[in-house]
Design a protein around this motif. Structure first.
Motif, PDB file in Angstrom:
ATOM      1  N   LYS A   1       0.823  -1.196   0.000  1.00 55.39           N
ATOM      2  CA  LYS A   1       0.000   0.000   0.000  1.00 55.39           C
ATOM      3  C   LYS A   1       0.866   1.259   0.000  1.00 55.39           C
ATOM      4  N   TRP A   2       1.964   1.221   0.772  1.00 56.53           N
ATOM      5  CA  TRP A   2       2.868   2.378   0.796  1.00 56.53           C
ATOM      6  C   TRP A   2       3.294   2.756  -0.614  1.00 56.53           C
ATOM      7  N   PHE A   3       3.505   1.728  -1.404  1.00 56.67           N
ATOM      8  CA  PHE A   3       3.974   1.995  -2.766  1.00 56.67           C
ATOM      9  C   PHE A   3       2.809   2.090  -3.752  1.00 56.67           C
ATOM     10  N   GLY A   4       1.569   2.052  -3.226  1.00 59.31           N
ATOM     11  CA  GLY A   4       0.395   2.134  -4.091  1.00 59.31           C
ATOM     12  C   GLY A   4       0.212   0.925  -4.983  1.00 59.31           C
ATOM     13  N   LEU A   5       0.763  -0.199  -4.558  1.00 57.80           N
ATOM     14  CA  LEU A   5       0.731  -1.390  -5.421  1.00 57.80           C
ATOM     15  C   LEU A   5      -0.276  -2.429  -4.944  1.00 57.80           C
ATOM     16  N   ASP A   6      -1.034  -2.102  -3.860  1.00 60.72           N
ATOM     17  CA  ASP A   6      -1.872  -3.145  -3.277  1.00 60.72           C
ATOM     18  C   ASP A   6      -2.957  -3.623  -4.228  1.00 60.72           C
ATOM     19  N   ASP A   7      -3.404  -2.744  -5.138  1.00 58.90           N
ATOM     20  CA  ASP A   7      -4.389  -3.201  -6.122  1.00 58.90           C
ATOM     21  C   ASP A   7      -3.760  -4.114  -7.159  1.00 58.90           C
ATOM     22  N   ASN A   8      -2.626  -3.658  -7.682  1.00 56.73           N
ATOM     23  CA  ASN A   8      -1.948  -4.438  -8.728  1.00 56.73           C
ATOM     24  C   ASN A   8      -1.533  -5.812  -8.223  1.00 56.73           C
ATOM     25  N   LEU A   9      -1.099  -5.820  -6.966  1.00 50.87           N
ATOM     26  CA  LEU A   9      -0.542  -7.065  -6.432  1.00 50.87           C
ATOM     27  C   LEU A   9      -1.524  -7.779  -5.509  1.00 50.87           C
ATOM     28  N   ALA A  10      -2.800  -7.421  -5.608  1.00 52.38           N
ATOM     29  CA  ALA A  10      -3.788  -7.936  -4.644  1.00 52.38           C
ATOM     30  C   ALA A  10      -3.731  -9.450  -4.508  1.00 52.38           C
ATOM     31  N   ASN A  11      -3.517 -10.139  -5.621  1.00 50.64           N
ATOM     32  CA  ASN A  11      -3.521 -11.594  -5.563  1.00 50.64           C
ATOM     33  C   ASN A  11      -2.338 -12.154  -4.772  1.00 50.64           C
ATOM     34  N   TYR A  12      -1.307 -11.340  -4.677  1.00 51.33           N
ATOM     35  CA  TYR A  12      -0.100 -11.812  -3.976  1.00 51.33           C
ATOM     36  C   TYR A  12      -0.064 -11.335  -2.528  1.00 51.33           C
ATOM     37  N   VAL A  13      -0.475 -10.086  -2.301  1.00 50.57           N
ATOM     38  CA  VAL A  13      -0.323  -9.544  -0.958  1.00 50.57           C
ATOM     39  C   VAL A  13      -1.584  -9.723  -0.111  1.00 50.57           C
ATOM     40  N   ALA A  14      -2.701 -10.139  -0.719  1.00 49.00           N
ATOM     41  CA  ALA A  14      -3.932 -10.397   0.009  1.00 49.00           C
ATOM     42  C   ALA A  14      -4.297  -9.241   0.945  1.00 49.00           C
ATOM     43  N   PRO A  15      -4.725  -8.079   0.394  1.00 49.71           N
ATOM     44  CA  PRO A  15      -5.003  -6.898   1.222  1.00 49.71           C
ATOM     45  C   PRO A  15      -5.956  -7.237   2.370  1.00 49.71           C
ATOM     46  N   ASN A  16      -5.588  -6.773   3.573  1.00 51.50           N
ATOM     47  CA  ASN A  16      -6.355  -6.995   4.799  1.00 51.50           C
ATOM     48  C   ASN A  16      -6.443  -8.459   5.214  1.00 51.50           C
ATOM     49  N   LYS A  17      -5.870  -9.341   4.423  1.00 50.86           N
ATOM     50  CA  LYS A  17      -5.884 -10.760   4.789  1.00 50.86           C
ATOM     51  C   LYS A  17      -4.474 -11.338   4.739  1.00 50.86           C
TER      52      LYS A  17
END
Lengths: 239, 338
Positions: B142-158
């Protein structure tokens, strides 16, 4: 000069192990450091090999400043040491230990390597008999032979021998010193640390006497062996 | 206690035993990392569990990257191409983490001759930091604004939840030992683990560099006098431990299929136990310890119930150490003549 030590100071914590030592070793000679236990002889050798950090002063080998070089770099340049207390690898066989001695050599498959191995076995036939035995299971004298043989396998330009006669039977001591002379005649420069001053001075071109971390006398082996005060302090009066 | 559950039926006995060998092979691969570092530095690298855990994520991420997030159930044969890529990715990932740990958590301390205890604390710190970094990977993205692009890898909030490989690998029975059907997955896990360990054993015993590793393990000062570059030996030791952990992570994901940021902890403790049981510092001891631990905890769960599995494993460790304090095969890399 092959090796030049200039103004060397080494500390163990707050204790000064050696203080402002300067001496040189000329190529092709045998040089001895003589002194009592704790005089700083072994520390000097360890520092030349890079195992102890220098507080002040410089070490020059073959014209290059090696004061802060890492130990393995010094081996690559041609400085090999047979350490005090032998330092054989207990879990390796005699053959493997000798091979470790040649660790930095690139010609370990060659005939030259084989002939160096044969030379070590000629010098120490006992090692040949035990070549497959683990070093840790051998006697102190045998481990001493192994340590010297191992240092030779590096084909060093400068061989540092730390107390090679320590703990050996008188007959073996004679043999070891004969071998030191032989090695030297074959072209290896030797820096020898010894408590057995009589033997060491007899075999040395030059010698330095250390007391509590400082060089107190220097001269040729012959001069020092004939000096009355040296005789009294280190040779038990007889030589 | 129900001894009949284990010994009453020979097929059950085989079932628990073979199952234990399979998980034990994974313990053994991870145990190698502990044992190698201990052999060379006399130091327990507690961050090694995280080296393994990062490998498991590399496997799952490789499947997400090459297959997508759609849940699927594949045979082993179908999964092999992606699995091979995942193996390489996991080995690279784990090796990179291991080298980072060496560079930042150990080398500064070793260079300053810090006491071993300090390095141990540093290792535990590195372990927590790495595990938490994985658990907070969504925030970092999220700091790098990538949480959407990488959602499948970083599992936002999960990011702290279980993270599964979208492709579950269905084992197929190949042949029977007694009544136990040995599956292709079991076979690959055990054979791959044995091949890796065999290769490592050859590397340490037969190569020049391996001899350098044994020399540093037996007498670091004398090794330096022979011209061995001890910094390089330590690096390679961590590197090899990391590669083994990456391979273990791939096998683990084949068998288990999911991971999370604390997945390294229990497996790490088990692998460490295996290393100690076999004789820490001893490569073959790690294999023996791993297999034994895997089998024993399976037998334990058969007899006492699966909730007692870990209790059995650790009681066994205590008993072995009471009788043989240096482990089954004795301590030290190469001190026992290789």
């Amino acid at each position: 000069m092959l090796l030049e030590v200039d103004g060397l100071c080494v500390n163990y914590g707050h204790i000064e192990a050696i203080r402002d030592i300067s001496f040189g070793v000329e190529e092709g000679t045998v040089t001895s450091l003589i002194g009592a236990n704790g005089a700083g002889k072994s520390t000097t050798l360890k520092t030349i090999s890079g195992l102890r950090k220098v507080r002040a002063g410089t070490i020059t080998f073959d014209g290059k400043d090696i004061t802060h070089a890492r130990p393995f770099e010094r081996v690559l340049m041609g400085i090999s040491q047979s350490p005090e207390g032998r330092g054989c690898f207990p879990g390796m066989t005699v053959l493997e230990n000798l091979d470790m001695g040649a660790f930095v050599r690139k010609d370990r498959k060659s005939a030259a390597y084989r002939s160096d191995l044969d030379r070590v076995f000629d010098l120490f036939p006992r090692l040949k008999e035990r070549e497959r035995q683990a070093a840790g299971s051998m006697s102190g004298g045998e481990q001493q032979m192994l340590a010297i043989g191992r240092a030779l396998m590096a084909k060093p330009r400068l061989l540092l021998l730390d107390e090679p006669s320590m703990g050996l039977a008188p007959k073996l001591i004679q043999q070891i010193f004969t071998i030191v002379t032989e090695i030297n005649q074959q072209g290896t420069t030797v820096l020898l640390v010894e408590q057995n001053a009589a033997q060491a001075l007899k075999r040395s071109d030059n010698a330095h006497i250390l007391e509590t971390g400082e060089i107190v006398r220097s001269g040729t082996g012959h001069e020092l062996a004939g000096d009355d005060s040296v005789k009294a302090a280190y040779l038990g009066g007889d030589l | 206690m129900d001894l009949g559950a284990l010994f009453g039926n020979f097929n059950n006995f085989l079932d628990f035993t073979v199952g234990g060998l399979v998980i034990g092979a994974i313990y053994a691969l991870v145990a190698l990392g502990y044992t190698m570092v201990y052999g060379v530095l006399q130091l327990i690298n507690f961050a090694h569990s995280e080296v393994f855990m990062y490998g498991t994520f590399a496997v799952a991420w490789t499947f997400v990257l090459l297959h997508g997030t759609g849940d699927a159930s594949w045979s082993l044969g179908r999964a092999v191409p992606i699995l091979l890529v995942a193996l390489v990715a996991a080995m690279l990932m784990s090796a990179a983490i291991a080298l980072l740990v060496e560079r930042f958590a150990y080398r500064p301390l070793i260079n300053k001759n810090a006491p071993k205890l300090i390095a141990l604390i540093s290792a535990i710190g590195a372990s927590f930091a790495l595990a938490e970094a994985m658990g907070l990977r969504d925030r970092f993205a999220k700091w790098f604004g990538l949480d959407d692009n990488l959602a499948n890898y970083v599992a936002p909030n999960k990011a702290r939840d279980v993270y599964s490989n979208p492709v579950s690998i269905q084992p197929h029975g190949l042949f029977h030992i007694g009544g136990y059907s040995v599956t292709d997955v079991d076979l690959v896990v055990v054979v791959a683990a044995l091949v890796m360990m065999f290769a490592l054993d050859i590397f340490v015993r037969r190569t020049k560099f391996g001899r350098g590793i044994r020399a540093v393990a037996q007498d670091p000062e004398a090794a330096a006098l022979m011209g061995v570059n001890s910094t390089r030996v330590v690096q390679v030791t961590f590197l090899v431990g990391g590669l083994m952990a990456g391979a273990a992570a791939t096998l683990y994901m084949m068998k288990i299929g999911s991971t999370r940021q604390n997945a390294g902890f229990l497996l790490g403790v088990k692998a460490f136990t295996a290393a100690v049981m076999g004789g820490i510092g001893n490569l073959r001891g790690a294999l023996l310890g791993g297999l034994l631990l895997g089998v024993m905890e399976n037998w334990g769960s058969a007899v006492f119930g699966s909730e007692w599995k870990d209790v059995v494993a650790f009681v066994l460790l205590v008993l072995i150490l009471l009788v043989r304090p240096s482990g089954l095969l004795g301590e030290a890399l190469g001190k026992a003549r290789a």
